[in-house]
Enzyme design. Structure first.
Site, mmCIF file in Angstrom:
data_model
loop_
_atom_site.group_PDB
_atom_site.id
_atom_site.type_symbol
_atom_site.label_atom_id
_atom_site.label_comp_id
_atom_site.label_asym_id
_atom_site.label_seq_id
_atom_site.Cartn_x
_atom_site.Cartn_y
_atom_site.Cartn_z
ATOM 1 N N THR A 12 0.834 -1.200 0.000
ATOM 2 C CA THR A 12 0.000 0.000 0.000
ATOM 3 C C THR A 12 0.870 1.253 0.000
ATOM 4 O O THR A 12 0.453 2.307 -0.478
ATOM 5 C CB THR A 12 -0.906 -0.004 1.240
ATOM 6 O OG1 THR A 12 -1.647 -1.226 1.250
ATOM 7 C CG2 THR A 12 -1.866 1.170 1.238
ATOM 8 N N TYR A 49 5.967 -11.770 7.060
ATOM 9 C CA TYR A 49 4.868 -11.218 6.272
ATOM 10 C C TYR A 49 4.406 -12.289 5.281
ATOM 11 O O TYR A 49 5.133 -12.659 4.369
ATOM 12 C CB TYR A 49 5.385 -9.985 5.545
ATOM 13 C CG TYR A 49 4.361 -9.152 4.832
ATOM 14 C CD1 TYR A 49 3.006 -9.433 4.866
ATOM 15 C CD2 TYR A 49 4.762 -8.033 4.099
ATOM 16 C CE1 TYR A 49 2.093 -8.637 4.211
ATOM 17 C CE2 TYR A 49 3.852 -7.227 3.438
ATOM 18 C CZ TYR A 49 2.527 -7.538 3.491
ATOM 19 O OH TYR A 49 1.621 -6.742 2.831
ATOM 20 N N LYS A 97 2.447 -11.013 10.110
ATOM 21 C CA LYS A 97 1.357 -10.296 9.458
ATOM 22 C C LYS A 97 0.801 -11.211 8.388
ATOM 23 O O LYS A 97 1.516 -11.611 7.466
ATOM 24 C CB LYS A 97 1.867 -8.996 8.831
ATOM 25 C CG LYS A 97 0.778 -8.295 8.044
ATOM 26 C CD LYS A 97 1.204 -7.017 7.368
ATOM 27 C CE LYS A 97 0.006 -6.485 6.582
ATOM 28 N NZ LYS A 97 0.333 -6.022 5.244
#
Lengths: 305, 305, 305, 305
Positions: free
Chosen positions: A45, A133, A161
């Site tokens: 993002t 991640y 995450k």
């Protein structure tokens, strides 16, 4: 160590494609004002895949300075191999990051033993904590839940995450890391209430750039055990998330559609000055941006400041 | 501009993981001595995904100096976004590369319009010619053959390297680029004779590190229209390519298996000093390396120098 | 046992969706007249996935009767599990087929041991020879080349049809089955000359419905060692194969596009009466059918009879 | 029309592979006794992919007779094309099924227009209600949530069974079908509490064969709004679901592992006589079966009857 709402910050750009530090300071302040619990710089993002090394540094430096220690700052160290990740991670440490977020190696086909070696080498050579991640849509390999559990129990990783969209797998990760002290964060915009109900420690939602207050309310409700309230907030946020479906997908790919929508929404709320995304990503059309604005308004979000 | 056999050079490392420039000079000389027509530094086989920026520079500088203009040197500029590729490409130009080899953006999901924009932006901002690199196993998107044709006709790209393994698609690329002056290179170790029979301009075989003479013979036979001889050479090379299946794939992933075998073979031929691969890749076991040596010998390859 | 050009026959339908036996007889005669070496009833091109059991019987009965022993007739026995395939295969035997063509089980996720058991059980319980059919686009698993080799050496399978588009894999299959007596057939319309150059025994091209003479010429040229002539024929056939790209793929899926084109071409050549495909497949539009006709003409194909 | 717990029944077999109707009656009675709200015959768990047409009939006839109208009986009509599904569906109607469960066509590559035509044709020609079955792991295409919504609103489908594991997509389906009267069933064993919290009407869990009482408790708790109790039940069931990971996946594929475990558990509880699965599926080893038994016991499940 990490918990709560940790938005992956957008990186606002000027009209000519440079990092717009004034807008980024404003965005950081906006998120802190909403009560977020951490800041993640350099995720998808944040256009980490499109930013130059210099741009990445500028973004991280700006956010660290603006946050000024109020909440932890996580920095993405996303690259194809261990040495490259190490270089990014050391730079992030110099710039004041509190942890680095690291995927499995990608681009070339690797096996589980190499993934394990990757995290172990990073842990051995870095002072910063490492957040694993899991984002199979980008890495094209899923982090095995058993491996994540082992790495957490061995203190090789500090947190995970999960952006896989696979709640069953995330449950396995939460089970496997239980007792290790590692925290489990979901990257899902739309299943955050359910992830919290299952025991997640926090949320890393791209949409949290646009509506941080909503995610903070969702998180607080869930922490208080009021899952009905969390679900209501989730329902509103899920409708708002429809902004990523506004762009014509015959014209642009999924990342342009999503980032373009987040930035158009932030511009329409007055948080950032310009909605352009970094090359080669393509922005929304003016008409698409207007439709995003309308969705933002119908979600009850007003202009800021 | 580019044609013939252009091996993607391995990057020899020392025992402690630094670029072994002496071995790399020896490898470059070995390839030039075999009559290769170009050198490709910074492909998957060169461990570009694992090397640091400094290591990449060292490798390119070494090869450019050793080649000394005898053949063109192509440099991989492989990264996730346009700006990042631009930075790598400009550095490659400073270091003396004659062209850059560039994939579509990867890691985030992009569409065809963004891929087109990527190549157009690179062309507009670079002086070096751009070679489009189609390697769907790594990029997870195939370059559309129609797009490649359009980019070639518009002189945005100078050549295409096809490592898709899909000869039907490569045929479409050759048809679509016909008349543009762009050259079409196959990255296949095992279908090189067939690609040549269909009109390819050259071959970029990882196995060409190990047996450059074989690929040069194959290429020359095909250029002379002697496809039966090319096929015989291909048959021998295909058997040799079995070295990538030696490693236990329950233990390591495909890239460790392939690179480990190439380097073990080069070490067994005396071209490089050490067979280790860059972290997090794992080397072959001693027993696996012995089996690679045996296959090298049964392919009729002797020790060099 | 099987060799040469073995087209997978289309199943012509009447306007109301029944098998048009008159057209099917005409198609069979057209193919035999062109000198094909076998007939394959019940492949994807024959719409086996869309036909009812009764329709399948009608089609097979019609072709067997028309062929009258001139060439072998292979029948697809394509289903999700062993018992279901057995039932289809026994029916095919009753109706006069000379062999059955069988994929790995599909729909549910199976492993290599189950695939092996599948073929071994079929071999043990059937009198007809079994042709292993590798079509990963439909089955979503590739038949491992090593397994195919073992099954051939053990005489469990009599032949293999490779519709994977992967010539490297097909080469491994040919190497692994060498000496077993099993024949290796390629299902590729566009790489047939290359497959023959590498040693294939035959070709099973869907496009062979439309231009059987072309594939017979290609095959005969390749058998005679004249690969340049085979390549020229392939070039013309590859251009003709462009008919499968005529349909608007925003409107229909790939199988409607391909079958619709084959049937439109056969109708335009006067071989079959009606171009409709079986539900839920959608036919070409009238305009698309006209463009197919034009491509058929520009490939030098005239109306039959 | 359909709601609650609707287990997809296993099909018990005798030692020689025939349908063991006595065990199937016992299983049906066991499920009814636990209070399930429907019975689904002919899902993947029922080995529909492996059973012959005759076996399928026997299974459906047995369950319909045993259920004797106490709860609705859904029958899978799973095949590659519309006509084939129609034939299965009509047979199911003759045998007394109350609805048919139908996937998109599979094996050949179809587009959305063909999927829509498939369901519309089935609706037009069948008297039985049609349940759309979304199982991308088997069909290799996901039913688009927008299409499911449209089909529900048009009364073409009566319900949807979602076995995609994608709760975000299932939420879209529930939103899109809202107000249509169509019921939304999840096929997830491990996310059932979350699907219920989001508004699902029922659960179709393969594990419901083994522990129907657990799923009925979970469902009743969720219906009563007691999601904490539902979650506790889910936790126990998720641990029990670990039985599908007992088999050595180097030896067998996923479906053998899962079905083998369900059948071993049912045998260990005394519900069915024999744990074998239909060819080519492979059973658990004796040791694996013992480990399944141990897991069944530690989940608090005792022998029945």
């Amino acid at each position: 160590m990490f918990h709560g709402v940790i938005p992956p910050l957008c990186t606002p750009l000027t009209d000519d494609g440079e990092v717009d530090t004034a807008s980024l300071e404003r965005l950081t302040g906006f998120l802190l004002g909403a009560g977020v619990h951490g800041l993640f710089v350099g995720g998808s993002t944040g256009e980490i895949a499109q930013l130059s090394d210099d741009d990445r540094d500028t973004a991280l430096r700006t956010v660290v300075a603006t946050a000024a220690g109020q909440v932890p700052v996580l920095a993405g160290a996303i690259d194809t191999g261990t040495r490259r990740v190490l270089d990014h991670a050391r730079r992030a440490q110099e710039l004041g990051a509190d942890a680095v977020v690291v995927t499995a190696p990608f681009y070339v086909g690797i096996g589980e033993a190499e993934v394990r070696a990757h995290y172990e080498l990073l842990h051995a050579r870095l002072e910063l904590p490492v957040v694993a991640y899991d984002i199979p849509s980008n890495v094209h390999v899923k982090l095995p839940s058993a491996l994540v559990g082992e790495l957490a129990q061995a203190k090789v990783i500090t947190a995970v995450k999960d952006s896989s969209g696979d709640l069953e797998g995330f449950q396995k990760v939460m089970n496997g890391t239980a007792g290790s002290g590692a925290t489990c964060l979901t990257g899902s915009e739309t299943l955050a209430d359910l992830a919290m109900a299952r025991g997640a420690d926090g949320i890393v939602p791209g949409l949290g750039n646009v509506d941080p207050h909503g995610y903070v309310r969702l998180y607080e409700a869930a922490r208080a055990g009021d899952f009905a309230a969390a679900r209501e907030e989730q329902r509103r946020l899920t409708a708002l998330f429809g902004i990523i479906d506004v762009a014509d997908r015959g014209r642009v790919g999924p990342i342009s559609a999503a980032l373009g929508a987040f930035k158009a929404a932030l511009a329409s709320r007055g948080v950032i000055a310009c909605a352009r995304a970094q090359e080669p990503l393509l922005p929304l059309t003016a008409d698409e941006a207007r439709r995003v604005s309308a969705l933002v308004e119908s979600a009850g979000l007003s202009r800021v400041g």
